[in-house]
Design an enzyme around this catalytic site. Structure first.
Site, PDB file in Angstrom:
ATOM      1  N   HIS A  53       8.260  77.126-112.099  1.00 59.39           N
ATOM      2  CA  HIS A  53       9.602  77.361-111.557  1.00 59.39           C
ATOM      3  C   HIS A  53       9.610  78.162-110.264  1.00 59.39           C
ATOM      4  CE1 HIS A  53       9.044  81.316-113.397  1.00 59.39           C
ATOM      5  NE2 HIS A  53      10.017  81.740-112.618  1.00 59.39           N
TER       6      HIS A  53
HETATM    7  C1  UD1 Z   1      14.958  83.588-111.064  1.00 57.63           C
HETATM    8  C2  UD1 Z   1      14.229  84.733-110.368  1.00 57.63           C
HETATM    9  C3  UD1 Z   1      12.740  84.648-110.636  1.00 57.63           C
HETATM   10  C4  UD1 Z   1      12.447  84.561-112.120  1.00 57.63           C
HETATM   11  C5  UD1 Z   1      13.264  83.440-112.746  1.00 57.63           C
HETATM   12  C6  UD1 Z   1      13.069  83.474-114.231  1.00 57.63           C
HETATM   13  C7  UD1 Z   1      15.226  85.497-108.252  1.00 57.63           C
HETATM   14  C8  UD1 Z   1      15.123  85.476-106.788  1.00 57.63           C
HETATM   15  N1  UD1 Z   1      14.431  84.663-108.930  1.00 57.63           N
HETATM   16  O1  UD1 Z   1      14.502  82.383-110.479  1.00 57.63           O
HETATM   17  O2  UD1 Z   1      12.112  85.810-110.127  1.00 57.63           O
HETATM   18  O3  UD1 Z   1      11.079  84.319-112.291  1.00 57.63           O
HETATM   19  O4  UD1 Z   1      14.644  83.627-112.446  1.00 57.63           O
HETATM   20  O5  UD1 Z   1      13.381  82.270-114.816  1.00 57.63           O
HETATM   21  O6  UD1 Z   1      15.986  86.248-108.795  1.00 57.63           O
HETATM   22  N2  UD1 Z   1      20.086  77.162-112.706  1.00 57.63           N
HETATM   23  C9  UD1 Z   1      20.715  76.459-113.696  1.00 57.63           C
HETATM   24  N3  UD1 Z   1      21.158  77.161-114.798  1.00 57.63           N
HETATM   25  C10 UD1 Z   1      21.007  78.488-114.925  1.00 57.63           C
HETATM   26  C11 UD1 Z   1      20.365  79.196-113.899  1.00 57.63           C
HETATM   27  C12 UD1 Z   1      19.916  78.521-112.798  1.00 57.63           C
HETATM   28  O7  UD1 Z   1      20.872  75.245-113.627  1.00 57.63           O
HETATM   29  O8  UD1 Z   1      21.423  79.050-115.958  1.00 57.63           O
HETATM   30  C13 UD1 Z   1      19.582  76.394-111.529  1.00 57.63           C
HETATM   31  C14 UD1 Z   1      20.535  76.419-110.354  1.00 57.63           C
HETATM   32  O9  UD1 Z   1      20.471  75.183-109.740  1.00 57.63           O
HETATM   33  C15 UD1 Z   1      19.945  77.488-109.463  1.00 57.63           C
HETATM   34  C16 UD1 Z   1      18.453  77.355-109.733  1.00 57.63           C
HETATM   35  O10 UD1 Z   1      18.351  77.013-111.101  1.00 57.63           O
HETATM   36  O11 UD1 Z   1      20.258  77.292-108.120  1.00 57.63           O
HETATM   37  C17 UD1 Z   1      17.679  78.626-109.473  1.00 57.63           C
HETATM   38  O12 UD1 Z   1      18.233  79.720-110.219  1.00 57.63           O
HETATM   39  P1  UD1 Z   1      18.077  81.237-109.704  1.00 57.63           P
HETATM   40  O13 UD1 Z   1      18.612  82.162-110.711  1.00 57.63           O
HETATM   41  O14 UD1 Z   1      18.600  81.354-108.328  1.00 57.63           O
HETATM   42  O15 UD1 Z   1      16.527  81.410-109.560  1.00 57.63           O
HETATM   43  P2  UD1 Z   1      15.367  81.080-110.591  1.00 57.63           P
HETATM   44  O16 UD1 Z   1      14.534  79.996-110.030  1.00 57.63           O
HETATM   45  O17 UD1 Z   1      15.939  80.913-111.939  1.00 57.63           O
HETATM   46  N1  UDP Z   2      10.173  81.601-121.835  1.00 64.84           N
HETATM   47  C1  UDP Z   2      10.843  81.104-122.937  1.00 64.84           C
HETATM   48  N2  UDP Z   2      11.095  79.777-122.995  1.00 64.84           N
HETATM   49  C2  UDP Z   2      10.709  78.906-122.031  1.00 64.84           C
HETATM   50  C3  UDP Z   2      10.013  79.424-120.905  1.00 64.84           C
HETATM   51  C4  UDP Z   2       9.773  80.779-120.834  1.00 64.84           C
HETATM   52  O1  UDP Z   2      11.188  81.850-123.840  1.00 64.84           O
HETATM   53  O2  UDP Z   2      10.977  77.701-122.173  1.00 64.84           O
HETATM   54  C5  UDP Z   2       9.929  83.050-121.775  1.00 64.84           C
HETATM   55  C6  UDP Z   2       8.477  83.404-121.665  1.00 64.84           C
HETATM   56  O3  UDP Z   2       7.878  83.433-122.936  1.00 64.84           O
HETATM   57  C7  UDP Z   2       8.540  84.770-120.987  1.00 64.84           C
HETATM   58  C8  UDP Z   2       9.749  84.634-120.092  1.00 64.84           C
HETATM   59  O4  UDP Z   2      10.519  83.562-120.598  1.00 64.84           O
HETATM   60  O5  UDP Z   2       8.813  85.784-121.929  1.00 64.84           O
HETATM   61  C9  UDP Z   2       9.275  84.336-118.700  1.00 64.84           C
HETATM   62  O6  UDP Z   2      10.331  83.893-117.943  1.00 64.84           O
HETATM   63  P1  UDP Z   2      10.150  83.047-116.623  1.00 64.84           P
HETATM   64  O7  UDP Z   2       8.880  82.317-116.643  1.00 64.84           O
HETATM   65  O8  UDP Z   2      11.392  82.282-116.466  1.00 64.84           O
HETATM   66  O9  UDP Z   2      10.145  84.191-115.501  1.00 64.84           O
HETATM   67  P2  UDP Z   2       9.020  85.137-114.873  1.00 64.84           P
HETATM   68  O10 UDP Z   2       8.343  85.870-115.961  1.00 64.84           O
HETATM   69  O11 UDP Z   2       8.112  84.273-114.069  1.00 64.84           O
HETATM   70  O12 UDP Z   2       9.806  86.022-113.963  1.00 64.84           O
END
Ligand code: UD1
Ligand code: UDP
Length: 377
Positions: A210
């Site tokens: 992601h």
């Molecule tokens: C965010 C964090 C990242 C973290 C990740 C965990 C920032 C800059 N990034 O990234 O550090 O590792 O969360 O998962 O804060 N979207 C949905 N549904 C949701 C949320 C998001 O569809 O509930 C889609 C939207 O199109 C959105 C995209 O995902 O634009 C990205 O979501 P965003 O929260 O901006 O960043 P993440 O990639 O989730």
């Molecule tokens: N995780 C989860 N279900 C999923 C993917 C991730 O419960 O389908 C959990 C994972 O075990 C970890 C956390 O989400 O505890 C990590 O989140 P993510 O990878 O989104 O973010 P990051 O740690 O890279 O910021």
């Protein structure tokens, strides 16, 4: 004593859970009452990225949801700043806990610091030294405006010292480790996911992707081509798809034809993910949290990034960094295969000298915060 936690993204809910338990334990011990409010920014809003974590991890429902949703970095962070400032002015907490490195982290820290509310950063001192990552900017800025820096590891303490932040830093251990220790047996008892997906334990890999740098146009498909060639060697991959990644994938028929050994599933809850990892042959990921969970559960990891903040996992030979380079990825998987087939038993945490603490990080965080606030009175 009033403390507000601000969270918004999936990994932050996992980190919040042990803190909520530690606050409840503090209150039950009779050593004073902490009135804890949870502010959800709404950064993640899909039930599979948010609600499921509150339910499974028994986190009290958020007191406030700022409902900011998705947007560009500026839009998202700006909305959070404005709305969290409102909350601070009305609620007047004595301290704010911010978690990790997302936009919800930096927004919470900045808004509180500007209102002279002490900020405690949980998971302080992590650095990838790659400023192209939005998370790196969030980490650095958050550490520098925070009053208390709760570092998960000695490495994090050293990095904070290099930036002149030692005086505010406390080594507590990692709340992610607290969460794994608390939940791994629960996951083994409750989760049916391995059977439901008809997976053979130790014969499949868990995949997540992601990171923004891996979800740019063109990169994902070439990464999936390499992952398919790893999966085709007898280790089908279960790919939990983050919505950011889902938007970039071709339709299901194209996917099934081109990547027949990569099985896409919707995001799963934490207990299911722990169980999927615990029974996996390998984890392939660009997630920060999953790299560590693989380490804690003694499962080999390949990190689809060029660098990691969790360097202890690499030093312990538990994690191999390959970026998204196909040849390095295939070679790393073959390297792990050789070790697994050679009968090697992994015990990464012990071999590395337990670099992430003793599973009681959240208790230390709460105790240090109480001490800090009492000294200020
Ligand atoms: C965010 C964090 C990242 C973290 C990740 C965990 C920032 C800059 N990034 O990234 O550090 O590792 O969360 O998962 O804060 N979207 C949905 N549904 C949701 C949320 C998001 O569809 O509930 C889609 C939207 O199109 C959105 C995209 O995902 O634009 C990205 O979501 P965003 O929260 O901006 O960043 P993440 O990639 O989730
Ligand atoms: N995780 C989860 N279900 C999923 C993917 C991730 O419960 O389908 C959990 C994972 O075990 C970890 C956390 O989400 O505890 C990590 O989140 P993510 O990878 O989104 O973010 P990051 O740690 O890279 O910021």
């Amino acid at each position: 004593m009033r403390i507000a936690s601000i969270v918004g993204a999936r990994p932050q809910f996992v980190k919040l859970a042990p803190v909520c338990r530690a606050i409840a334990a503090h209150n039950a011990s009779g050593s004073g009452n902490i009135h804890h409010k949870i502010v959800h920014t709404g950064q993640h809003y899909d039930p599979l990225l948010s609600e499921v974590f509150f339910t499974e991890l028994e986190i009290p429902p958020a007191d406030v949801n700022l409902g900011v949703g998705s947007g560009s970095h500026g839009q998202q962070t700006g909305r959070m700043l404005e709305q969290f400032e409102h909350f601070l002015l009305e609620d007047k907490p004595d301290a704010v806990f911010v978690y990790g490195d997302t936009n919800s982290t930096i927004a919470g820290a900045l808004a509180a610091a500007k209102q002279h509310v002490p900020v405690a950063h949980i998971e302080a001192g992590l650095r990838s030294f790659n400023r192209l990552m939005p998370e790196e900017i969030n980490r650095i800025a958050t550490d520098h405006v925070s009053d208390l820096l709760f570092a998960p590891t000695r490495t994090a303490m050293d990095l904070l010292a290099r930036e002149g932040l030692s005086q505010r830093a406390v080594l507590t251990g990692d709340v992610g480790y607290d969460a794994v220790l608390f939940n791994r047996e629960l996951a083994a008892r409750k989760s049916q996911i391995v059977g439901t997906l008809d997976l053979q334990p130790q014969h499949y890999g868990v995949l997540t992707v992601h990171r923004s740098e891996n979800t740019e146009a063109g990169k994902l498909e070439s990464l999936l081509d390499s992952l398919q060639s790893v999966a085709a060697q007898g280790m089908p991959l279960v790919f939990s798809i983050h919505p950011r990644t889902a938007r970039l994938l071709p339709d299901a028929t194209v996917l099934a034809g081109r990547y027949p050994d990569v099985r896409l599933i919707e995001p799963v809850g934490y207990l299911d993910m722990l169980q999927l990892v615990a029974a996996a042959r390998m984890v392939l990921t660009d997630s920060g949290g999953l790299q560590k969970e693989a380490f804690f559960l003694d499962v080999p990891c390949i990190t689809l990034r060029e660098e990691t903040e969790w360097t202890e996992t690499v030093q312990a030979h538990a994690n191999v960094l390959t970026g998204i380079d196909g040849r390095r990825l295939v070679a790393a998987a073959a390297g792990w295969e050789q070790r697994i087939r050679g009968g090697e038993k992994f015990n990464f945490c012990r071999a590395a000298g337990m670099p992430f603490g003793d599973g009681q990080a959240a208790g230390g965080i709460v105790a240090e915060t109480v001490k800090f606030l009492e000294q200020r009175r």
